[in-house]
Design an enzyme around this catalytic site. Structure first.
Site, PDB file in Angstrom:
ATOM      1  N   ASP A  32       0.820  -1.211   0.000  1.00 36.69           N
ATOM      2  CA  ASP A  32       0.000   0.000   0.000  1.00 36.69           C
ATOM      3  C   ASP A  32       0.849   1.254   0.000  1.00 36.69           C
ATOM      4  O   ASP A  32       0.541   2.232  -0.672  1.00 36.69           O
ATOM      5  CB  ASP A  32      -0.887   0.027   1.245  1.00 36.69           C
ATOM      6  N   GLU A  34       3.776   1.687  -1.185  1.00 38.34           N
ATOM      7  CA  GLU A  34       4.373   1.922  -2.495  1.00 38.34           C
ATOM      8  C   GLU A  34       3.326   2.506  -3.440  1.00 38.34           C
ATOM      9  O   GLU A  34       3.601   3.409  -4.222  1.00 38.34           O
ATOM     10  CB  GLU A  34       4.932   0.617  -3.060  1.00 38.34           C
ATOM     11  N   ASP A  36       0.642   4.274  -2.578  1.00 41.63           N
ATOM     12  CA  ASP A  36       0.419   5.671  -2.188  1.00 41.63           C
ATOM     13  C   ASP A  36       1.526   6.562  -2.714  1.00 41.63           C
ATOM     14  O   ASP A  36       1.295   7.690  -3.132  1.00 41.63           O
ATOM     15  CB  ASP A  36       0.375   5.810  -0.657  1.00 41.63           C
ATOM     16  N   LYS A 115      -9.344   3.719  13.011  1.00 43.09           N
ATOM     17  CA  LYS A 115      -9.517   3.434  11.589  1.00 43.09           C
ATOM     18  C   LYS A 115      -9.206   1.959  11.360  1.00 43.09           C
ATOM     19  O   LYS A 115      -8.049   1.547  11.334  1.00 43.09           O
ATOM     20  CB  LYS A 115      -8.585   4.314  10.761  1.00 43.09           C
ATOM     21  N   LYS A 314      -3.204   8.919  10.008  1.00 42.85           N
ATOM     22  CA  LYS A 314      -2.726   7.535   9.912  1.00 42.85           C
ATOM     23  C   LYS A 314      -1.411   7.294  10.648  1.00 42.85           C
ATOM     24  O   LYS A 314      -0.622   8.207  10.840  1.00 42.85           O
ATOM     25  CB  LYS A 314      -2.574   7.151   8.437  1.00 42.85           C
ATOM     26  N   CYS A 408      40.932  -6.899   6.066  1.00 42.19           N
ATOM     27  CA  CYS A 408      40.271  -5.722   5.508  1.00 42.19           C
ATOM     28  C   CYS A 408      39.874  -5.991   4.057  1.00 42.19           C
ATOM     29  O   CYS A 408      40.717  -6.388   3.254  1.00 42.19           O
ATOM     30  CB  CYS A 408      41.200  -4.513   5.580  1.00 42.19           C
ATOM     31  N   CYS A 411      42.232  -3.295   1.859  1.00 46.34           N
ATOM     32  CA  CYS A 411      43.698  -3.340   1.808  1.00 46.34           C
ATOM     33  C   CYS A 411      44.256  -4.680   2.271  1.00 46.34           C
ATOM     34  O   CYS A 411      45.459  -4.895   2.262  1.00 46.34           O
ATOM     35  CB  CYS A 411      44.301  -2.202   2.620  1.00 46.34           C
TER      36      CYS A 411
HETATM   37 ZN   LIG Z   1      42.124  -1.522   5.118  1.00 44.57          ZN
END
Ligand SMILES: [Zn+2]
Length: 672
Positions: A32, A34, A36, A115, A314, A408, A411
């Site tokens: 809904d 989306e 609206d 509602k 709402k 990491c 790196c």
């Molecule tokens: Zn790093």
């Protein structure tokens, strides 16, 4: 213009398609919120470009297409939809509009009801007997569902009591209890039949069964919220009175309703049920506020879409289920590794969300995520999205578990965790390209040295081409070095050189902030600048001295001290202070009025006319304020502009001093 027209046409096509699936087939393709969202986009475009409005645009219609298998019936009174809002401001506009219509002689009160999220129906009683029931349809033509409605136990076939009008229309909501819905879906799943996405769709599907015996098995419920009389009825003055009378005639009315006289009472009612609604066995998606006086309702009338005397206030929708696609481990400016979940986009409260931070290793452990898991996403008000939980029952058998990396991802150096294992960092600093890029970007960012035009894209390019190896290199860049780089060119290279030159003149607090010392944000930077005045004094300050500064704790003092005790940092900062011209903090700035702002926790909300929120923030920080993102008991002052939201409501609740834009400028003028 052609582009706009195309955009409008595409939106209409989409909406019509979703309408068809939703209303005619009872199989919603999108949520809904989306829906609206799309409809609102169309509204906005049509409002701006009125020449493109056509009578067949979805914005010009109210409800749905009609399912052919039910006979059409014409409503005696059009079943209009309600105007709605998600914000107090929207409600206040409604209340003001109503009050403007009438002189002070009228006492205007409002009837508040929950509602119920169900299917609107119209029931016609003749001499107390139910003769016709219809769905809303398109608001003018509905579907005859009399046989199915008669199977709903709580709807009386015959009214009881006296003074029943010859003909009466009762309006209300048919809905399914959540517990019933879950039972039904479990059955549906086990025999691989239809699966309903929510109780309302289940109720709609059940109400529109050709075979009434199926409807009867579905245990639907009904609450009345409206009515129409066919002749003038003199003995009722208010909406509330009529609902009570209908109850006495045997029509089910939800007990939670209240007559309120102003927005404060209404807000209380709204909030009370926002909290409690999860405890109910039926879905409510807001409250409905109606002008209570029937006389005033009649005077206000309606426009072609909705009555002018009612509004739905709402609740924001809070949770959606979606599929997890990936978790990326992002390296921050200070080397902290943050896992970020990427999932199939979902709309929550009208906002498209496709990723959410998982914060740290503990959160990864708590969720125990696997690739392609179905996850529950939550977002309340303007708070950031969060993965609440995983639906383990939907996990594939051969799914792969998601682990926190040991090295990491940028790196490849070994990651180091702090004692609790909560924060995991790559300690490679400028050697790690991810950190290098972010350190450089931060240094020249808007609230730091503010080199406008030297953005992440350019900086990334300069790092990749090895034109800059450290911060100092930026200040020796030449046009020749820049102009041959892709996407930069001659014109832009002139601009970049100029912006770097301009950024050399800066304030001490901006410079401290720009260094990006772990846990030193704008507020701490301002405090350090206020205290030390001369940069060298900060660089050689002891831990004890740093801790003496009001508002700087042990941890922050430690971080600052550690930063300057690394000789490379000291060298860099010394060189930078030689290149830059740093304006020290001036103590003449102080006067008595500044007390309102200096060292106070302040929150800014809404949209401002004169300044952007960032600019305001900067002004206030310069005056020594602490700017927070959340309203809490600690907040001393809320500065609000237009279009305020949750923060405003929270501040109101906590009784925090609030000033608007105009009052702020008056205060600022008195300070300067
Ligand atoms: Zn790093």
């Amino acid at each position: 213009m052609k582009k706009i027209k195309y955009q409008i046409d595409e939106l209409r096509k989409k909406i019509l398609k979703y309408d068809y699936f939703y209303h005619t087939l009872d199989k919603p393709m999108i949520s809904d919120s989306e829906y609206d969202y799309l409809l609102n986009q169309l509204y906005d475009l049509e409002l701006k470009y009125k020449e493109f409005i056509t009578p067949d645009s979805p914005t010009q219609k109210i409800g749905s297409n009609l399912l052919d298998k039910f006979k059409k019936v014409t409503h005696f009174f059009p079943m209009l939809s309600l105007e709605n809002t998600f914000h107090l401001n929207g409600y206040l506009k409604f209340e003001n509009r109503i009050k403007k219509n009438f002189t002070a002689n009228y006492i205007i009160d409002f009837c508040c009801e929950l509602k119920i999220d169900g299917i609107a129906v119209s029931l016609i009683y003749e001499s107390g007997t139910l003769v016709r029931a219809a769905t809303r349809g398109d608001g003018y033509l509905g579907e005859n569902v009399t046989q199915n409605i008669k199977t709903i136990k709580s709807i009386p076939i015959k009214l009881k009591g006296s003074n029943i009008p010859k003909r009466l229309e009762v309006r209300g909501e048919v809905f399914m209890l959540k517990s019933e819905f879950f039972k039904l879906n479990n059955k549906g799943l086990s025999i691989k039949k239809k699966y309903f996405s929510n109780p309302r769709n289940a109720a709609a599907g059940s109400l529109r069964q050709i075979d009434s015996t199926i409807t009867a098995k579905r245990k639907l419920m009904f609450f009345c919220h409206g009515f129409n009389f066919f002749e003038e009825i003199k003995f009722f003055q208010t909406h509330y009175e009529v609902l009570i009378q209908l109850k006495n005639w045997g029509i089910p009315i939800n007990k939670d309703m209240l007559v309120c006289s102003d927005h404060l009472e209404i807000l209380n009612f709204y909030k009370k049920f926002e909290k409690n609604r999860l405890l109910f066995d039926f879905d409510i998606d807001g409250i409905v506020i109606k002008v209570n006086s029937l006389y005033l309702q009649k005077k206000l009338g309606s426009n072609n879409k909705s009555p002018r005397w009612a509004i739905a206030f709402k609740y924001p929708s809070k949770e959606e289920i979606t599929k997890l696609n990936d978790v990326k481990f992002e390296v921050g400016r200070t080397g902290v590794i943050t896992p970020v979940a990427y999932f199939n986009p979902v709309y929550i409260s009208g906002v498209l969300i496709k990723k959410a931070s998982l914060h740290n290793k503990n959160e990864i452990n708590r969720l125990n995520l696997y690739f392609n898991d179905y996850i529950i996403i939550q977002r309340s008000g303007d708070v950031i999205p969060k993965i609440v939980n995983v639906i383990k029952s939907k996990r594939l058998e051969n799914a792969k578990k998601i682990f926190f990396p040991i090295y990491c991802p940028v790196c490849n150096s070994k990651l180091i965790s702090n004692k609790g294992g909560k924060i995991i960092r790559c300690l490679s600093g400028l050697i790690c390209d991810a950190q290098k890029k972010k350190i450089f970007c931060h240094f020249f960012s808007k609230n730091a040295l503010n080199a406008n035009g030297l953005g992440p894209k350019v900086i990334n390019e300069l790092i990749q081409k090895k034109i800059v190896l450290n911060l100092i290199d930026f200040f020796y860049l030449t046009e020749n070095q820049l102009k041959n780089i892709e996407n930069i060119g001659k014109k832009k290279s002139v601009k970049i050189i100029k912006t770097i030159l301009q950024s050399k003149k800066t304030t001490m607090s901006r410079f401290i902030y720009a260094l990006g010392i772990f846990s030193v944000g704008e507020v701490v930077a301002q405090k350090l600048s206020n205290y030390f005045n001369i940069f060298n004094n900060l660089m050689y300050a002891s831990k004890q001295e740093l801790e003496l500064i009001d508002g700087i704790g042990k941890v922050v003092a430690n971080n600052i001290f550690n930063y300057f005790s690394i000789s490379e940092n000291k060298k860099l900062v010394k060189k930078l202070t030689e290149i830059l011209s740093i304006i020290p903090y001036s103590k003449n700035f102080f006067n008595a009025k500044i007390e309102h702002i200096f060292n106070k926790d302040i929150v800014i909300t809404g949209i401002f006319k004169e300044y952007s929120r960032n600019e305001l923030k900067e002004i206030l920080i310069k005056l020594g304020a602490r700017i927070g993102n959340k309203v809490s008991k600690k907040t001393k002052l809320l500065i609000f502009g237009e279009k305020v939201g949750r923060k405003f409501l929270e501040a109101e609740k906590l009784n925090i001093q609030m000033i608007n834009e105009k009052e702020l400028y008056t205060l600022l003028k008195s300070i300067n």
